[in-house]
Design a protein around this motif. Sequence first.
Motif: not given
Length: 146
Positions: A96-98, A100, A113, A116
């Motif tokens: 999982k990549q986010t 921000k 955020l 994602s």
Amino acid sequence: MMINTTLPNYQFRVCYSDTDAAGFVHHARYLEIFERGRTEYLHQLESNPAKLANEFDILLPIREITMHFHKPGRLDDLLLIEQVIQERGRTQVKVKQTAKRHIQSDGGAEQELVASGVLHIVCIDKNTLKPKALPDWLFPLQEAAS
């Protein structure tokens, strides 16, 4: 195997070429930004995609991606790319990549955020294109936590 191992963060500054006519980060750019984050992770392990292919006969293609766009990224935003390995199997990993946005305010720094994605990455042999076991040395943080 569920693991939730956090990888080192990566910072990315949005420039003109990342934006569309509305001034927002084009949705396709997040795939490239996330790719840079994964590549930086490999460099921290003193490796890179070319070394994986040439020395270990490993390719790491993406099999599936699910993206969510929460707020528009804008020109000159400083994006913090966070990466978490959620699951690891013998030949594949779910990351999982986010992205921000870093916001500096009078009350201190905040993160908002922006986008994602969950990526299913498989390990294949460069020559046969068949599944190949992921080497343990790609996951030193997971090994240290065990």
